[in-house]
Design a protein around this motif. Structure first.
Motif, PDB file in Angstrom:
ATOM      1  N   GLY A   1     -19.194  38.571  -6.232  1.00  0.00           N
ATOM      2  CA  GLY A   1     -19.842  38.963  -7.530  1.00  0.00           C
ATOM      3  C   GLY A   1     -20.898  40.188  -7.148  1.00  0.00           C
ATOM      4  O   GLY A   1     -21.685  39.947  -6.403  1.00  0.00           O
ATOM      5  N   ILE A   2     -21.045  41.031  -8.144  1.00  0.00           N
ATOM      6  CA  ILE A   2     -22.282  42.085  -7.926  1.00  0.00           C
ATOM      7  C   ILE A   2     -22.970  42.319  -9.041  1.00  0.00           C
ATOM      8  O   ILE A   2     -22.422  42.242 -10.394  1.00  0.00           O
ATOM      9  CB  ILE A   2     -21.287  43.523  -7.544  1.00  0.00           C
ATOM     10  N   VAL A   3     -24.239  42.267  -9.045  1.00  0.00           N
ATOM     11  CA  VAL A   3     -24.889  42.704 -10.188  1.00  0.00           C
ATOM     12  C   VAL A   3     -25.853  43.886  -9.581  1.00  0.00           C
ATOM     13  O   VAL A   3     -26.609  43.677  -8.498  1.00  0.00           O
ATOM     14  CB  VAL A   3     -26.120  41.438 -10.365  1.00  0.00           C
ATOM     15  N   SER A   4     -25.846  44.826 -10.124  1.00  0.00           N
ATOM     16  CA  SER A   4     -26.577  46.032  -9.696  1.00  0.00           C
ATOM     17  C   SER A   4     -27.764  46.673 -10.473  1.00  0.00           C
ATOM     18  O   SER A   4     -27.892  46.029 -11.485  1.00  0.00           O
ATOM     19  CB  SER A   4     -25.731  47.423  -9.609  1.00  0.00           C
ATOM     20  N   GLN A   5     -28.354  47.584  -9.854  1.00  0.00           N
ATOM     21  CA  GLN A   5     -29.549  48.081 -10.581  1.00  0.00           C
ATOM     22  C   GLN A   5     -29.097  48.787 -11.997  1.00  0.00           C
ATOM     23  O   GLN A   5     -29.747  48.664 -13.212  1.00  0.00           O
ATOM     24  CB  GLN A   5     -30.480  49.093  -9.863  1.00  0.00           C
ATOM     25  N   GLU A   6     -28.039  49.363 -12.052  1.00  0.00           N
ATOM     26  CA  GLU A   6     -27.465  50.117 -13.262  1.00  0.00           C
ATOM     27  C   GLU A   6     -26.469  49.440 -13.744  1.00  0.00           C
ATOM     28  O   GLU A   6     -25.212  49.397 -13.809  1.00  0.00           O
ATOM     29  CB  GLU A   6     -26.879  51.563 -12.733  1.00  0.00           C
ATOM     30  N   THR A   7     -26.855  48.416 -14.836  1.00  0.00           N
ATOM     31  CA  THR A   7     -26.002  47.575 -15.428  1.00  0.00           C
ATOM     32  C   THR A   7     -24.847  48.363 -16.253  1.00  0.00           C
ATOM     33  O   THR A   7     -25.518  49.153 -17.005  1.00  0.00           O
ATOM     34  CB  THR A   7     -26.652  46.532 -16.160  1.00  0.00           C
ATOM     35  N   TYR A   8     -23.710  48.052 -16.220  1.00  0.00           N
ATOM     36  CA  TYR A   8     -22.767  48.775 -17.184  1.00  0.00           C
ATOM     37  C   TYR A   8     -22.156  47.722 -18.134  1.00  0.00           C
ATOM     38  O   TYR A   8     -21.569  46.724 -17.710  1.00  0.00           O
ATOM     39  CB  TYR A   8     -21.508  49.376 -16.354  1.00  0.00           C
ATOM     40  N   LEU A   9     -22.521  48.028 -19.276  1.00  0.00           N
ATOM     41  CA  LEU A   9     -21.673  47.217 -20.460  1.00  0.00           C
ATOM     42  C   LEU A   9     -21.025  47.927 -21.195  1.00  0.00           C
ATOM     43  O   LEU A   9     -21.306  49.266 -21.735  1.00  0.00           O
ATOM     44  CB  LEU A   9     -22.795  46.592 -21.438  1.00  0.00           C
ATOM     45  N   PHE A  10     -19.883  47.654 -21.664  1.00  0.00           N
ATOM     46  CA  PHE A  10     -19.021  48.186 -22.628  1.00  0.00           C
ATOM     47  C   PHE A  10     -19.376  48.378 -24.177  1.00  0.00           C
ATOM     48  O   PHE A  10     -20.401  47.542 -24.334  1.00  0.00           O
ATOM     49  CB  PHE A  10     -17.376  47.435 -22.589  1.00  0.00           C
ATOM     50  N   HIS A  11     -19.055  49.324 -25.052  1.00  0.00           N
ATOM     51  CA  HIS A  11     -19.329  49.171 -26.316  1.00  0.00           C
ATOM     52  C   HIS A  11     -18.507  48.410 -26.966  1.00  0.00           C
ATOM     53  O   HIS A  11     -17.722  48.951 -27.448  1.00  0.00           O
ATOM     54  CB  HIS A  11     -19.065  50.931 -26.642  1.00  0.00           C
TER      55      HIS A  11
ATOM     56  N   GLY B   1     -34.035  44.244 -19.497  1.00  0.00           N
ATOM     57  CA  GLY B   1     -33.838  42.771 -19.212  1.00  0.00           C
ATOM     58  C   GLY B   1     -32.755  41.983 -19.885  1.00  0.00           C
ATOM     59  O   GLY B   1     -32.084  41.354 -19.228  1.00  0.00           O
ATOM     60  N   GLU B   2     -32.527  42.404 -21.214  1.00  0.00           N
ATOM     61  CA  GLU B   2     -31.419  41.613 -21.767  1.00  0.00           C
ATOM     62  C   GLU B   2     -30.061  42.083 -21.250  1.00  0.00           C
ATOM     63  O   GLU B   2     -29.179  41.190 -21.032  1.00  0.00           O
ATOM     64  CB  GLU B   2     -31.367  41.989 -23.222  1.00  0.00           C
ATOM     65  N   LYS B   3     -29.830  43.205 -20.959  1.00  0.00           N
ATOM     66  CA  LYS B   3     -28.789  43.822 -20.205  1.00  0.00           C
ATOM     67  C   LYS B   3     -28.402  43.051 -19.004  1.00  0.00           C
ATOM     68  O   LYS B   3     -27.419  42.753 -18.455  1.00  0.00           O
ATOM     69  CB  LYS B   3     -28.786  45.523 -20.013  1.00  0.00           C
ATOM     70  N   GLN B   4     -29.402  43.060 -18.100  1.00  0.00           N
ATOM     71  CA  GLN B   4     -29.316  42.496 -16.830  1.00  0.00           C
ATOM     72  C   GLN B   4     -29.085  41.067 -16.768  1.00  0.00           C
ATOM     73  O   GLN B   4     -28.211  40.685 -16.137  1.00  0.00           O
ATOM     74  CB  GLN B   4     -30.736  42.648 -15.840  1.00  0.00           C
ATOM     75  N   ARG B   5     -29.555  40.349 -17.945  1.00  0.00           N
ATOM     76  CA  ARG B   5     -29.349  38.872 -17.828  1.00  0.00           C
ATOM     77  C   ARG B   5     -27.730  38.615 -18.327  1.00  0.00           C
ATOM     78  O   ARG B   5     -27.062  37.710 -17.938  1.00  0.00           O
ATOM     79  CB  ARG B   5     -30.348  38.048 -18.737  1.00  0.00           C
ATOM     80  N   ILE B   6     -27.408  39.503 -19.300  1.00  0.00           N
ATOM     81  CA  ILE B   6     -25.734  39.302 -19.676  1.00  0.00           C
ATOM     82  C   ILE B   6     -24.844  39.767 -18.429  1.00  0.00           C
ATOM     83  O   ILE B   6     -24.131  39.063 -18.407  1.00  0.00           O
ATOM     84  CB  ILE B   6     -25.709  40.576 -20.959  1.00  0.00           C
ATOM     85  N   ALA B   7     -25.420  40.672 -17.746  1.00  0.00           N
ATOM     86  CA  ALA B   7     -24.658  41.173 -16.386  1.00  0.00           C
ATOM     87  C   ALA B   7     -24.801  39.910 -15.542  1.00  0.00           C
ATOM     88  O   ALA B   7     -23.634  39.700 -14.723  1.00  0.00           O
ATOM     89  CB  ALA B   7     -25.132  42.178 -15.542  1.00  0.00           C
ATOM     90  N   ILE B   8     -25.845  39.262 -15.594  1.00  0.00           N
ATOM     91  CA  ILE B   8     -25.713  37.949 -14.605  1.00  0.00           C
ATOM     92  C   ILE B   8     -24.807  36.882 -15.309  1.00  0.00           C
ATOM     93  O   ILE B   8     -24.037  36.301 -14.448  1.00  0.00           O
ATOM     94  CB  ILE B   8     -27.237  37.546 -14.403  1.00  0.00           C
ATOM     95  N   ALA B   9     -24.997  36.974 -16.598  1.00  0.00           N
ATOM     96  CA  ALA B   9     -24.048  35.726 -16.982  1.00  0.00           C
ATOM     97  C   ALA B   9     -22.530  36.119 -16.638  1.00  0.00           C
ATOM     98  O   ALA B   9     -21.844  35.187 -16.782  1.00  0.00           O
ATOM     99  CB  ALA B   9     -24.496  35.745 -18.631  1.00  0.00           C
ATOM    100  N   ARG B  10     -22.100  37.416 -16.953  1.00  0.00           N
ATOM    101  CA  ARG B  10     -20.734  37.762 -16.472  1.00  0.00           C
ATOM    102  C   ARG B  10     -20.374  37.409 -15.196  1.00  0.00           C
ATOM    103  O   ARG B  10     -19.551  36.916 -14.954  1.00  0.00           O
ATOM    104  CB  ARG B  10     -20.709  39.334 -16.717  1.00  0.00           C
ATOM    105  N   VAL B  11     -21.307  37.507 -14.190  1.00  0.00           N
ATOM    106  CA  VAL B  11     -21.093  37.142 -12.846  1.00  0.00           C
ATOM    107  C   VAL B  11     -20.965  35.590 -12.799  1.00  0.00           C
ATOM    108  O   VAL B  11     -20.094  35.019 -12.146  1.00  0.00           O
ATOM    109  CB  VAL B  11     -22.084  37.876 -11.779  1.00  0.00           C
ATOM    110  N   LEU B  12     -21.746  34.829 -13.423  1.00  0.00           N
ATOM    111  CA  LEU B  12     -21.836  33.450 -13.356  1.00  0.00           C
ATOM    112  C   LEU B  12     -20.494  32.745 -13.971  1.00  0.00           C
ATOM    113  O   LEU B  12     -19.893  31.846 -13.621  1.00  0.00           O
ATOM    114  CB  LEU B  12     -22.872  32.631 -14.342  1.00  0.00           C
ATOM    115  N   LEU B  13     -19.924  33.638 -14.855  1.00  0.00           N
ATOM    116  CA  LEU B  13     -18.485  33.330 -15.653  1.00  0.00           C
ATOM    117  C   LEU B  13     -17.492  33.430 -14.535  1.00  0.00           C
ATOM    118  O   LEU B  13     -16.557  32.666 -14.378  1.00  0.00           O
ATOM    119  CB  LEU B  13     -18.383  34.170 -17.090  1.00  0.00           C
ATOM    120  N   LYS B  14     -17.661  34.361 -13.763  1.00  0.00           N
ATOM    121  CA  LYS B  14     -16.616  34.811 -12.632  1.00  0.00           C
ATOM    122  C   LYS B  14     -16.750  33.540 -11.732  1.00  0.00           C
ATOM    123  O   LYS B  14     -15.830  33.154 -10.817  1.00  0.00           O
ATOM    124  CB  LYS B  14     -16.982  36.130 -12.158  1.00  0.00           C
TER     125      LYS B  14
END
Length: 616
Positions: A455-465, A518-531
């Protein structure tokens, strides 16, 4: 942003050079026509039926002129001198029946060709998208996203008409031309010679026009690619923010206007190229009947029997010959024009991914004692530069991270830290040495299996529209609402999401711009945790956040790293002070390793970096 695009112009040149290098690496297209025809192979039955319908309809279309001759010579002006109404009605009825049959066959044939053509186009687009998904990361770092989008949309869309109409047009017009030619010979071979005497000159002219249109088509598609790239770059949220912050909107508008003007000019050239040719053909068609009348009169004066019905029927057949001939010439022009588009499409399909699975590749190990172990053994890596040479990034890097260990890589910018994180999941291939995952060389593992373990959490968090729930389920499509909430709680974002009016159905906007960093980054972390991967890579995951957001996200990261191997690429040393082992990377080498306390007391690079950050 012309001023900025001085860097932008330089960057554009680099993109073009990289693209040319990629194109040069691609194998030459062996036989464009054969490869294009192969696209229709899955639709043989529909094509055979289409061919049968076209042949029947084309054959029937030649009968009305022959019936016209009979209507004149046997119905209107029979040898008896008075019109023969019963015979005339029979002939007219037969002509109407033929028109009805050919109309019905034409509708059926149009449905078949439209269905097959659009299916082939759709399959071609999916095939290219699938192929691009297999390309290595380096391909996307050297190619503009807009250029890739243009290949998928503009190039494939540009051949739609050829894919849809070529088969039926070639078959139908060919059969009609042959049948009309035979009918003309049966009516009068002398008049046939007159009608066809200029055809070789038209064929030569058509070929020249096709070559010109093919060149213009290539330039048009290149211009469309640039327009798409400009749109993608400047109308994204990041691009708009950049243009506004540097007051470069006018420069961007001017850049778009210039390329758009070029596109308009090319479209006009493409539309006008060949107009003189088809004007010449139309003129030829207009004067041929008049010439035939004169020649017919000359034949009659020379005691060659030519009836009025023969003259009327011949001019009708001649018109039916010329229209299919023009149709074939148009198809030939379209094929020459589309050859440039097919070449661009096959050019991408011929790009070989630099990183592929070995024929004997296997899944990652399921041994609990090995899962999560990461090891580098004398690894070196070189990024190719734009001159085709190689710039060393990593040199003889070796380390071993045990399952469940928290390892951190720190050092100056450009030292090679992120490259290390890219080599672990094999996004890039090590130039020399071995990268091991769970005890196996990553080159011997299936990429999909390897990626599923990381699982990867990067500085540039990518979220879909899309909604928060949809972004989270990208990691696990079948996840239940309870699993989403559990991952969000562990990432310290659940309460924030629940405070939104739409909760987990909140649409995050383009790249998540409706949320804070911060919210984007924590959603990215939650996405990795789900994986729930055994190995977690954190690439500068908090470097872009303010101190308050960093503390909140850091708590989420601490929770995420619990019970799994964690590899953190860090700039702020305070975020990795608790790591089991800290590796200091400088100029592509690991120059120090140890715990935070050991490295601070060693008075080396780490100690110097730590002291600098403490004094800020």
């Amino acid at each position: 942003m012309s001023g900025m695009r001085g860097g932008g112009g330089h960057r554009g040149r680099l993109d073009e050079e990289a693209q040319r290098a990629a194109n040069a690496a691609a194998p030459k297209i062996p036989n464009l026509l054969t490869r294009t025809a192969a696209l229709f192979a899955p639709h043989r039955r529909a094509l055979i039926l289409t061919a049968a319908l076209v042949i029947v309809a084309a054959g029937l279309s030649v009968l009305p002129p022959l019936l016209t001759q009979q209507a004149f010579d046997r119905g209107l002006f029979p040898p008896a001198g008075t019109p023969n109404l019963p015979v005339l009605l029979q002939i007219v009825g037969l002509m109407l029946l033929i028109f009805l049959i050919t109309t019905a066959l034409g509708v059926w044939q149009t449905w078949l060709t439209s269905t097959v053509g659009n299916k082939v186009m759709g399959a071609l687009r999916v095939r290219m998208f699938e192929h691009l998904q297999r390309m290595e990361l380096a391909f996307f770092t050297r190619t503009k996203t807009g250029v890739i989008q243009s290949r998928l949309q503009n190039d494939v869309g540009g051949v739609a008409g050829v894919l849809t109409n070529t088969v039926s047009s070639v078959l139908g017009n060919t059969v009609t031309v042959i049948a009309a030619f035979i009918a003309m010979l049966l009516l009068s071979w002398q008049l046939t010679v007159v009608a066809l005497i200029l055809m070789p000159f038209l064929v030569i002219a058509q070929r020249r026009v096709g070559q010109v249109r093919a060149r213009i088509a290539t330039q048009t598609q290149e211009s469309l690619s640039e327009l798409t790239a400009i749109t993608q770059e400047t109308l994204s949220v990041s691009g708009i923010l950049l243009a506004k912050s540097f007051t470069q909107q006018r420069a961007e508008i001017a850049r778009y206007r210039d390329e758009n003007d070029n596109q308009v000019r090319l479209q006009v050239r493409q539309m006008m190229s060949g107009q003189w040719f088809f004007g010449l053909v139309s003129l030829f068609m207009a004067i041929i009947p008049a010439i035939i009348y004169v020649v017919a009169a000359w034949l009659i004066l020379g005691d060659v029997p030519v009836s009025a019905g023969t003259i009327v029927a011949f001019t009708t057949v001649q018109a039916r010959l010329m229209f299919p001939l023009i149709g074939l010439m148009r198809v030939a022009l379209d094929l020459q024009t589309s050859a440039a588009l097919f070449a661009r499409i096959f050019e991408y399909l011929d790009l070989a991914p630099a990183i592929t699975d070995h024929p004997d590749a296997r899944p990652t190990s399921a041994d609990p004692s090995r899962i999560g172990r990461v090891e580098f053994a004398n690894v070196s890596f070189f990024y190719p530069d734009r001159d085709g040479l190689a710039a060393p990034t990593l040199k003889d890097v070796s380390f071993r991270i045990e399952p469940g260990e928290f390892a951190a890589f720190v050092g100056p910018s450009g030292a090679g830290k992120t490259t290390i994180s890219y080599l672990i999941p094999r996004f890039f291939e090590a130039t020399s040495g071995r990268v091991l995952f769970a005890g196996d060389d990553v080159r011997e593992l299936l990429q999909e299996s390897l990626h599923s373990q990381i699982g990867i959490v990067s500085q540039e968090t990518y979220l879909f529209h899309a909604t928060i729930a949809e972004n989270l389920r990208y990691a696990k499509p079948e996840a239940t609402d309870a699993e989403l909430e559990a991952a969000a709680r562990a990432a310290n974002i659940h309460a924030t999401v629940r405070s939104f009016p739409d909760g987990y159905e909140t649409v995050v906007g383009e790249r998540g711009y409706r949320l804070s960093g911060g919210e984007k980054q924590r959603i990215a972390i939650a996405r990795v945790l789900l994986k729930d991967p055994p190995v977690l890579i954190l690439d500068e995951a908090t470097s872009a956040l303010d101190s308050i957001s960093e503390r909140v996200v850091q708590r989420a990261l601490d929770e995420a790293s619990r019970g799994r191997t964690t590899i953190a690429i860090a700039h702020r040393l305070s975020t990795v002070a608790g790591a089991d082992t800290i590796y200091v990377v400088e100029a592509g080498r690991i120059v120090e390793r140890g715990t935070h306390d050991e490295l601070v007391s060693a008075s080396g690079t780490y100690s110097r970096l730590y002291a600098q950050q403490q004094t800020r």
